[in-house]
Design a protein around this motif. Sequence first.
Motif, PDB file in Angstrom:
ATOM      1  N   THR A  17       0.855  -1.181   0.000  1.00  0.00           N
ATOM      2  CA  THR A  17       0.000   0.000   0.000  1.00  0.00           C
ATOM      3  C   THR A  17       0.888   1.228   0.000  1.00  0.00           C
ATOM      4  N   ASP A  58     -10.092   4.143  -9.783  1.00  0.00           N
ATOM      5  CA  ASP A  58     -11.073   4.772  -8.892  1.00  0.00           C
ATOM      6  C   ASP A  58     -12.446   4.531  -9.505  1.00  0.00           C
ATOM      7  N   GLN A  62     -14.535   9.274  -7.113  1.00  0.00           N
ATOM      8  CA  GLN A  62     -14.767  10.093  -5.923  1.00  0.00           C
ATOM      9  C   GLN A  62     -13.543  10.892  -5.484  1.00  0.00           C
ATOM     10  N   ASP A  67      -6.500  15.523  -2.916  1.00  0.00           N
ATOM     11  CA  ASP A  67      -6.876  14.598  -1.845  1.00  0.00           C
ATOM     12  C   ASP A  67      -5.693  13.707  -1.471  1.00  0.00           C
ATOM     13  N   VAL A  69      -4.743  10.039  -0.433  1.00  0.00           N
ATOM     14  CA  VAL A  69      -5.404   8.754  -0.607  1.00  0.00           C
ATOM     15  C   VAL A  69      -4.455   7.611  -0.290  1.00  0.00           C
ATOM     16  N   ARG A  70      -5.051   6.448  -0.019  1.00  0.00           N
ATOM     17  CA  ARG A  70      -4.281   5.217   0.153  1.00  0.00           C
ATOM     18  C   ARG A  70      -4.623   4.321  -1.025  1.00  0.00           C
ATOM     19  N   LEU A  85      -7.700   2.341  -5.657  1.00  0.00           N
ATOM     20  CA  LEU A  85      -7.969   3.260  -4.558  1.00  0.00           C
ATOM     21  C   LEU A  85      -8.577   2.474  -3.414  1.00  0.00           C
ATOM     22  N   ILE A  86      -7.967   2.553  -2.234  1.00  0.00           N
ATOM     23  CA  ILE A  86      -8.494   1.857  -1.054  1.00  0.00           C
ATOM     24  C   ILE A  86      -9.372   2.823  -0.248  1.00  0.00           C
ATOM     25  N   GLU A  87      -8.821   4.007   0.056  1.00  0.00           N
ATOM     26  CA  GLU A  87      -9.594   4.986   0.843  1.00  0.00           C
ATOM     27  C   GLU A  87      -9.075   6.389   0.601  1.00  0.00           C
ATOM     28  N   ILE A  88      -9.958   7.339   0.858  1.00  0.00           N
ATOM     29  CA  ILE A  88      -9.562   8.746   0.830  1.00  0.00           C
ATOM     30  C   ILE A  88      -9.291   9.140   2.274  1.00  0.00           C
ATOM     31  N   ILE A  89      -8.050   9.519   2.557  1.00  0.00           N
ATOM     32  CA  ILE A  89      -7.661   9.872   3.920  1.00  0.00           C
ATOM     33  C   ILE A  89      -8.160  11.259   4.283  1.00  0.00           C
ATOM     34  N   HIS A  91      -9.712  15.111   2.335  1.00  0.00           N
ATOM     35  CA  HIS A  91     -10.081  15.847   1.134  1.00  0.00           C
ATOM     36  C   HIS A  91      -9.281  17.142   1.017  1.00  0.00           C
TER      37      HIS A  91
END
Length: 93
Positions: A17, A58, A62, A67, A69-70, A85-89, A91
């Motif tokens: 990651t 993505d 989103q 942003d 991101v992870r 894309l795993i998550e948006i840490i 914005h």
Amino acid sequence: MNEISSTTPSVRGNRKTRVGQVVSDVQSKTIVVEVESRSPHKRYKKVVKSRKRYAAHDETNQAKVGDMVRIGETRPLSKNKRWRLIEIISHAE
């Protein structure tokens, strides 16, 4: 003999990651994430920054430019995409 019961989930290998900043979201379902790493120079020991850009998938479009991101490693999705894309840490402001 090792028997695997049907109730145990299949275990995937350890996937890499990375955490970085989105620098482009122009393409459909694709973002470009720039990851910055810091490491000491082999001879002079000065901390040197290096940047690498990854194309990441993505699905919902989103993530936006700026942003944090992870992203996680995955199978090849296209010529350049090997990350999702795993998550948006956080914005962008």
